[in-house]
Design a protein around this motif. Structure first.
Motif, PDB file in Angstrom:
ATOM      1  N   ARG A  65       0.674  -1.064   0.352  1.00  0.00           N
ATOM      2  CA  ARG A  65       0.208  -0.180  -0.048  1.00  0.00           C
ATOM      3  C   ARG A  65       1.081   1.193  -0.307  1.00  0.00           C
ATOM      4  N   HIS A 327      -7.619   6.410   2.882  1.00  0.00           N
ATOM      5  CA  HIS A 327      -7.273   5.136   2.645  1.00  0.00           C
ATOM      6  C   HIS A 327      -7.817   4.224   2.523  1.00  0.00           C
ATOM      7  N   PHE A 328      -9.409   4.147   2.879  1.00  0.00           N
ATOM      8  CA  PHE A 328      -9.824   3.075   3.007  1.00  0.00           C
ATOM      9  C   PHE A 328     -10.692   3.310   1.402  1.00  0.00           C
ATOM     10  N   GLY A 331      -9.451   1.982  -1.215  1.00  0.00           N
ATOM     11  CA  GLY A 331      -8.742   0.179  -1.516  1.00  0.00           C
ATOM     12  C   GLY A 331      -7.245   0.002  -1.546  1.00  0.00           C
ATOM     13  N   GLU A 332      -7.165  -0.837  -1.806  1.00  0.00           N
ATOM     14  CA  GLU A 332      -5.874  -1.240  -1.293  1.00  0.00           C
ATOM     15  C   GLU A 332      -4.990  -0.812  -2.635  1.00  0.00           C
TER      16      GLU A 332
END
Lengths: 336, 336
Positions: A65, A327-328, A331-332
């Motif tokens: 990430r 961040h969320f 995603g990745e």
């Protein structure tokens, strides 16, 4: 030059072949002593000399990430995670004094990579005069490696107040100390296998070197608000704007010099994206009621919101469409 | 009662459905203010009131290694990770003042679980009078959840020295404050689906409640060495023994009372294993040159090594075969 130097994350002796004390025996000797360190790591806790107010912050990087093994060595990762934490201390107007470091790693992670990581941490700390105060080692599921750092620091003087995001006022100048867009341009070049087009940008992406001394200097010079550019100029500027209830008007002409430093390597349009939205730069962004100190570049001005206008960042009178990183929701995937 | 209460780790709204500010908006209001907190979380860093020496430590828990979702709720995890960090501050003779908390989580982790985690952290901090100073949220690969805490604390008085592991001397008494073996017995019962045989032990496994005030009290009473029992009495005692260059002679009769508290639930042999090698208890183990203070149980004595004898822990004159836990060598299994 687009691939990392140094030991790879896997291969060689894995962590699982060693006990915790053997791992620490390889790492702890790398860390230089510090005048601020009263009890070094190795007991239940360390003891650090402090003043009456201590700045504390924490930031974490995760393999896949925040970095890719193909592009960043252990030393790169260690340098960067320390730099981004120390930049947060500097952005409060403080002098960093110590860090704690946690490594949570797949037991198949190479001890050589971990030692390289520790060497990067040690070098970044030594350069900043910062003590390594301790840490934790933990095992993680296969493929997972993350490094979490907590940084502590002193305010520059007993009488100085921390510089918050909320102090910008109409009439202040908006200024930056350090580069803009280099880290994002470096990432762009790594992604396109063109790292040799701008080695300095790639180096800033791998090992940002925030202007730490400029934080206390800005505080002493009367900075009204400050932060470090970690998620992009527009997004971070928006944080100052909202916390202070003001509008930041960016000056396109003043930003051109930052764009010019990378446009040959990444093209004009991408260069603007990098300067406006590029994260991981860890330069300092501040507002000053008077002249900005030497070394700072004025890139805009602060004004009050018009009636019905929301606080925010404007370029040529409109809100730039560069929102930065989350961040969320994102995603990745990797930044930006 | 063997399964957790509270929201499950997955299900409901996942983190990826929210942006970071929405997540923080659910969490930050749970944290109580503190007189030590000068600048609360939300800026680049927080600012904490400190004395001339600050104790710092960090400890991390990882899903599947340090807890199982089937047995521990988010609030259990939050309570425990705070407790084990604060115990390290107390074990230096200090009073904890603040924590930073990092959550690295699979984006599919339920926001309700995260809020429950934060509630456990908030309750443990409020009970101890400790401020939440900040933290970090990061996304992790699928199935990965880890919580990392850094704790800060003050030494009890400006003149008091930290209590290290290295100060035990021949003639000192070895004493414990708090329970021994309960957390390990609780884990044993959870593993055998027999949690109702000793609910208190299971509760200590889920939510240890270290005797934090006893740390500064022991320092004031002249404790020569101290730590908290995180990896088992024999292994942690061995750390004092090696750091101090002494032999710790455990008193079997004195340990019987701890064994008796769990032997009905887990059997006599397992009870001895739990008392001698059980980790995660976070009771305080210390040596005292004179009488141990009220509330401490004397469980042994300190002597110099005989000629050619290594420092270590003895029971009935021999080294117990309980070595405790090591992260990487023991691989991915659960403790003990």
């Amino acid at each position: 030059m687009s691939t990392r130097t140094g030991p790879s994350l896997t291969g060689g002796t894995p962590l699982r072949g060693l006990d915790e004390e053997e791992v620490l025996g390889r790492i702890l000797p790398l860390f230089a002593p510090s005048a601020d360190l009263i009890v070094p790591p190795g007991d239940d806790a360390a003891v650090l000399a402090t003043e009456s107010r201590t700045i504390v912050t924490t930031d974490t990087v995760v393999l896949g990430r925040d970095w890719l093994d193909a592009w960043s060595s252990g030393a790169d990762v260690g340098t960067k995670v320390v730099a981004q934490n120390l930049a947060d201390v500097a952005a409060m107007g403080g002098r960093p004094t110590g860090v704690l470091v946690t490594l949570v790693a797949d037991p198949m992670t190479s001890i050589d990579w971990v030692v390289d990581l520790a060497a990067g941490i040690a070098a970044a700390c030594q350069q900043a005069g910062v003590a390594v105060l301790g840490g934790d080692l933990s095992s993680a599921p296969a493929g997972v490696v993350m490094v979490s750092v907590t940084a502590l620091g002193n305010l520059a003087g007993a009488g100085s107040a921390p510089v918050l995001r909320s102090g910008a006022r109409a009439g202040d100048r908006l200024a930056v100390r350090g580069s803009l867009g280099l880290a994002a341009a470096g990432l762009h070049l790594l992604m396109h296998d063109q790292a040799d087009r701008h080695p300095e940008a790639v180096n800033v992406q791998r090992r940002p070197d925030p202007p730490l001394e400029a934080g206390p200097e800005a505080a002493a010079a009367g900075a009204s608000a400050m932060l470090d550019v970690s998620d992009g100029l527009v997004r971070d500027g928006g944080r100052i704007a909202r916390a202070s209830g003001v509008v930041l008007e960016l000056d396109r002409d003043a930003l051109r010099e930052f764009v010019a430093q990378i446009s040959d390597a990444v093209g004009e349009e991408t260069a603007w994206d990098c300067v406006l939205a590029g994260g991981e730069e860890h330069s300092l962004l501040a507002t000053f009621p008077g002249e900005a100190p030497a070394g700072w570049h004025v890139i805009g001005a602060v004004r009050s919101p018009a009636e019905g206008e929301q606080p925010g960042v404007l370029l040529d009178g409109v809100r730039p469409q560069h929102s930065g990183w989350d961040h969320f929701r994102n995603g990745e995937g990797r930044r930006p």
